[in-house]
Design an enzyme around this catalytic site. Structure first.
Site, PDB file in Angstrom:
ATOM      1  N   GLU A 191      -6.103 -12.536   2.477  1.00 36.58           N
ATOM      2  CA  GLU A 191      -7.319 -12.168   3.217  1.00 36.58           C
ATOM      3  C   GLU A 191      -8.542 -12.041   2.315  1.00 36.58           C
ATOM      4  O   GLU A 191      -9.671 -12.231   2.772  1.00 36.58           O
ATOM      5  CB  GLU A 191      -7.093 -10.868   4.006  1.00 36.58           C
TER       6      GLU A 191
ATOM      7  N   HIS B 110      -2.593 -10.925  -1.348  1.00 37.91           N
ATOM      8  CA  HIS B 110      -3.525 -10.639  -0.242  1.00 37.91           C
ATOM      9  C   HIS B 110      -4.420 -11.858   0.016  1.00 37.91           C
ATOM     10  O   HIS B 110      -5.554 -11.897  -0.480  1.00 37.91           O
ATOM     11  CB  HIS B 110      -4.394  -9.427  -0.576  1.00 37.91           C
TER      12      HIS B 110
ATOM     13  N   CYS C 122       1.637  -8.443   1.607  1.00 41.67           N
ATOM     14  CA  CYS C 122       1.999  -7.489   0.551  1.00 41.67           C
ATOM     15  C   CYS C 122       3.090  -6.530   1.046  1.00 41.67           C
ATOM     16  O   CYS C 122       4.243  -6.920   1.101  1.00 41.67           O
ATOM     17  CB  CYS C 122       0.761  -6.751   0.058  1.00 41.67           C
TER      18      CYS C 122
HETATM   19  N1  GLN Z   1       3.032  -0.273  -1.657  1.00 41.81           N
HETATM   20  C1  GLN Z   1       3.385  -1.606  -2.037  1.00 41.81           C
HETATM   21  C2  GLN Z   1       3.346  -1.792  -3.548  1.00 41.81           C
HETATM   22  O1  GLN Z   1       2.687  -1.033  -4.237  1.00 41.81           O
HETATM   23  C3  GLN Z   1       2.533  -2.623  -1.338  1.00 41.81           C
HETATM   24  C4  GLN Z   1       1.095  -2.561  -1.734  1.00 41.81           C
HETATM   25  C5  GLN Z   1       0.169  -3.307  -0.791  1.00 41.81           C
HETATM   26  O2  GLN Z   1       0.514  -3.579   0.332  1.00 41.81           O
HETATM   27  N2  GLN Z   1      -1.029  -3.621  -1.251  1.00 41.81           N
HETATM   28  O3  GLN Z   1       3.919  -2.696  -4.063  1.00 41.81           O
END
Ligand code: GLN
Length: 539
Positions: free
Chosen positions: A518, A516, A386
């Site tokens: 994970e 994600h 992400c």
């Molecule tokens: N801050 C970033 C966004 O909002 C990544 C978010 C994250 O890593 N879950 O897109």
């Protein structure tokens, strides 16, 4: 009629109630029953999405996009089931529903009261989760510790359920037995007091799980049995262990599963934990280590290192490492350190692979970007999750495409080269300060590009669904520039044409994902991308 098992905690928090709940579920599941699990969080927050991970631990995300407590992650990893919004209850959610119903005249003009209307709403949700999941057993974990003001209404719900369905409700207390150093003996008094407090709430525990540094001996069990009014065979040891995945096996050693069945007047059944036990044996065997560094910022709290913020990432690394019969060693690398002094970067060479996980806000970002550049140039296996993927794009734009001013509008609202930017609909939400539950959340489709590393990792499948939690995206205006310089767009979301995966050629493993992975790794089913990452890190 499904059976309901309430799990409450005594003495103190953080003793592994979530793992205990997941393990009870696992045992019953291995006896052939359909299980679901519900977490009740006593917070006013409607969901965990607005909470700082340092305070509350990781925000877990379900397929249907609920930002919830990390315990749902434990349940999913143990039960290998995908849970949903109905498996998560908070004080905020319950009150919000009751107030909305009252506004719609849903209570027909009568006075709406804390008791019974709040517990009733909680009960309705528990029943709904049983129905939706067609469960034989519903495990309901009540967050917090007995005696707290905050979770009282949920204990009240449990008590009321027992009156309504007397033969179908069971109470389990997970309690802590300290062994104070100066005494050198395991003490039962705090547990006795916890049971007394539970009794005050009108609840008598049927089973007590005694968390302690070691097994509970006969005299301890006897004492608890007499003072807490519980059959000695229903006092189960839950000693400290190396791996949480041992817990179901330890519980079964004390016959917990069949004791539960007996309480519901059900016949004893053999549990089938063969595959599980086999993997636990692998974990316990001596193995060669694999060293993975995680560059993050949500683990420093005062003098302590907190791992809860990245729990799913840690578990996913472990699952994949065990798959290759290696001992996972995870190291916390503070992004701030690299930011202050680039000389620290060469320490990254000490690890077999580096992960840059998710995150929000400015702090630590430049340090992470430096670490990513080092991984790219020094050919260290890199997995960006992400935010980790977004930063890999910024790094590539700056240092390979020559776009020195490249950034994300999350960190620099008016930046001239926004390679990472918000989608228009997100912009409107931010303007109105509508932060809660409004990110791009939950499972979305990802189409994989044939021939890429990611496509191979996913077993040459064209399509996968992965869970998201972000507001910002790779800005499509810069796709060509990035691709011209060798970045591969290995996965896209076809509905909105959003970049989901990037990777680099001529590198042992350099993959960034907007989602994600994970969240979908399970004990017996490591996630394909983590597997591939670990495999590359082995060389
Ligand atoms: N801050 C970033 C966004 O909002 C990544 C978010 C994250 O890593 N879950 O897109």
């Amino acid at each position: 009629m499904p059976k309901f098992i309430f799990v409450a905690g005594g003495v103190m928090s953080g003793i592994g109630k979530g793992v205990a709940t997941a393990s009870i579920g696992k045992i019953l599941q291995s006896k052939g029953f359909k299980i679901t699990a519900v977490k009740i969080d006593p917070y006013i927050n409607v969901d965990a999405g607005t909470m700082n991970p340092i305070e509350h631990g990781e925000v877990f995300v379900t397929d249907d996009g609920v930002e919830c407590d990390q315990d749902l992650g434990n349940y999913e990893r143990f039960l290998d089931e995908s849970l949903s919004t109905i498996n998560y209850i908070t004080t905020g959610r319950v009150y919000q529903a009751v107030i909305n119903r009252e506004r719609n005249l849903g209570y027909g003009g009568r006075c709406v009261e804390v008791v019974p209307d709040i517990p009733d709403e909680a009960i309705a949700r528990i029943l709904k989760s049983a129905k939706k999941n067609r469960a034989d057993f519903v495990l309901i974990e009540i967050g917090g510790t007995v005696g707290e003001y905050q979770n009282m209404l949920f204990l009240e719900a449990a008590r009321m359920m027992k009156i309504r369905y007397p033969g179908d409700v069971l109470f389990i207390l997970v309690s802590y037995l300290p062994v104070p150093k100066m005494i050198g003996e395991m003490k039962t008094k705090p547990t006795q007091n916890a049971v007394r407090m539970l009794n005050e709430a009108g609840i008598q525990p049927d089973i007590i799980l005694g968390r302690s540094s070691s097994l509970l001996d006969r005299p301890r069990k006897k004492k608890i049995s007499i003072f807490c009014n519980v059959n000695i065979r229903d006092i189960i040891s839950a000693p400290d262990i190396k791996s949480i995945y041992e817990v179901p096996i330890n519980f079964e050693k004390e016959n917990l599963g069949n004791r539960i069945l007996k309480k519901f007047d059900l016949n004893s059944k053999k549990s089938n934990l063969e595959k599980w036990e086999k993997l636990v044996k692998v974990i316990k065997k001596k193995k060669k280590p694999i060293r993975i560094g995680i560059v993050g910022k949500y683990f420093e709290t005062g003098k302590f290192t907190l791992m809860d913020s990245y729990i799913s990432v840690i578990e996913a690394v472990k699952h994949a490492a065990w798959f290759y019969k290696k001992k996972p060693e995870i190291y916390w690398l503070s992004a701030g350190k690299f930011e202050k002094d680039s000389r620290f970067l060469k320490e990254l060479k000490d690890y077999d692979g580096i992960i840059v996980p998710g995150g929000f806000g400015n702090r630590g970002v430049e340090g992470k970007i430096k670490a990513i550049q080092f991984c790219r140039e020094e050919k260290i296996p890199f997995l960006g999750l992400c935010l980790g993927m977004q930063l890999a794009v910024i790094e590539f734009a700056r240092n390979v495409c020559g776009l020195k001013k490249a950034n994300s509008t999350e960190f620099s609202a008016n930046c001239r080269i926004p390679v990472i930017d918000v989608m228009p609909e997100q912009k409107a939400l931010l303007k109105e300060k509508k932060y809660g539950g409004t990110m791009r959340l939950g499972a979305y489709k990802c189409e994989l590009k044939t021939g890429t590393k990611s496509w191979r990792a996913y077993g040459r499948n064209k399509i996968t669904f992965e869970r998201h939690r972000h507001r910002y995206e790779l800005n499509n205006e810069f796709r060509n520039v990035l691709e011209d310089k060798g970045m591969i767009i290995a996965g896209i979301n076809p509905e909105k044409d959003l970049v989901e995966i990037i990777e680099l050629k001529k590198h042992p493993f350099f993959i960034g994902v907007q989602f994600h992975p994970e969240f979908k790794s399970r004990f017996l089913k490591p996630h394909p991308l983590f597997k591939e990452f670990i495999k590359a890190s082995l060389h």
